[in-house]
Write a protein that holds these residues in place. Structure first.
Motif, short mmCIF file in Angstrom:
data_model
loop_
_atom_site.label_atom_id
_atom_site.label_comp_id
_atom_site.label_asym_id
_atom_site.label_seq_id
_atom_site.Cartn_x
_atom_site.Cartn_y
_atom_site.Cartn_z
N LEU A 144 41.13 -10.78 19.82
CA LEU A 144 41.99 -12.19 19.99
C LEU A 144 40.86 -12.29 21.43
N ALA A 145 40.61 -14.09 21.82
CA ALA A 145 40.01 -14.00 23.05
C ALA A 145 41.52 -14.63 23.88
N PRO A 146 41.02 -13.95 25.52
CA PRO A 146 42.16 -15.12 26.24
C PRO A 146 43.09 -15.66 26.03
N GLY A 147 44.31 -15.61 25.61
CA GLY A 147 44.79 -17.56 25.61
C GLY A 147 45.02 -17.58 24.22
N GLY A 148 44.34 -16.78 23.40
CA GLY A 148 44.46 -16.90 21.47
C GLY A 148 45.86 -16.77 21.00
N ASP A 149 46.47 -17.02 19.99
CA ASP A 149 47.66 -16.77 18.85
C ASP A 149 46.93 -15.83 18.07
N MET A 150 47.88 -14.91 18.50
CA MET A 150 47.56 -13.89 17.21
C MET A 150 48.11 -13.85 15.56
N GLU A 151 49.51 -14.99 16.13
CA GLU A 151 49.95 -15.33 14.78
C GLU A 151 48.67 -16.03 14.10
N ALA A 152 48.26 -16.93 14.51
CA ALA A 152 47.81 -17.92 13.41
C ALA A 152 45.70 -17.10 13.11
N VAL A 153 45.29 -15.93 13.15
CA VAL A 153 44.78 -15.07 13.19
C VAL A 153 44.50 -14.29 11.66
N LEU A 154 45.39 -13.77 11.25
CA LEU A 154 44.95 -13.22 9.81
C LEU A 154 45.20 -14.39 8.69
#
Length: 163
Positions: free
Chosen positions: A35-45
């Motif tokens: 994850l990038a700083p400020g990235g949205d973990m819920e959108a990655v998967l």
């Protein structure tokens, strides 16, 4: 494709990667991202699952395949720069593939893989049937069961000694 979407386009991650872990019969297609700083973990998967679905629906292009082949070739060459690297590679070849000769056949196996081989292999992938998914504070990982198709050259990248 995964890197392009997660890192360059959506800027959710600072790193994204995927690879095939082939075993004697079946294996896993694995994808991961940091994850990038400020990235949205819920959108990655879901984005990873979408890219696997896209891989199934849209065959890789000649250009994409050549890029991946070049990455494998580079990894082989740079993975043998020191005596320690070569010793490690020989040991792994014997333990994981039964023979040090496996090392000598990797480049030939990579060269034989075609877009048709990749399309044949991806036909059995199903991103809904994931073996596991893990999300932490900064990393997502996804594993999807994959049939090895030992009769196809794409499977033989992992074990070219079977020829």
């Amino acid at each position: 494709r995964l890197y392009q979407e997660l890192v360059k386009e959506q800027r959710l991650c600072q790193e994204a990667f995927a690879g095939l872990w082939t075993l004697e019969q079946d294996g896993l297609l694995m994808a991961g991202a940091e994850l990038a700083p400020g990235g949205d973990m819920e959108a990655v998967l879901p984005a990873m699952q979408n890219q696997i679905a896209r891989l199934i629906a849209e065959p890789v292009t000649e250009r994409e395949l050549e890029k991946v082949k070049n990455q494998y070739r580079r990894r082989i060459v740079t993975g043998a720069l020191t005596v320690m690297d070569r010793a490690q590679a020989l040991g792994n070849a014997v333990i994981e593939h039964g023979s040090p000769e496996w090392l000598n056949k990797q480049l030939e196996a990579i060269d034989r893989v075609t877009v048709d081989d990749m399309q044949h292999w991806t036909a059995d992938l199903d991103p809904r049937h994931r073996m596991g998914a893990r999300q932490g504070a900064t990393v997502s990982a996804l594993a999807v069961p994959a049939r090895a198709h030992s009769d196809r050259p794409a499977a033989k990248i992992a074990d070219p000694i079977q020829d």
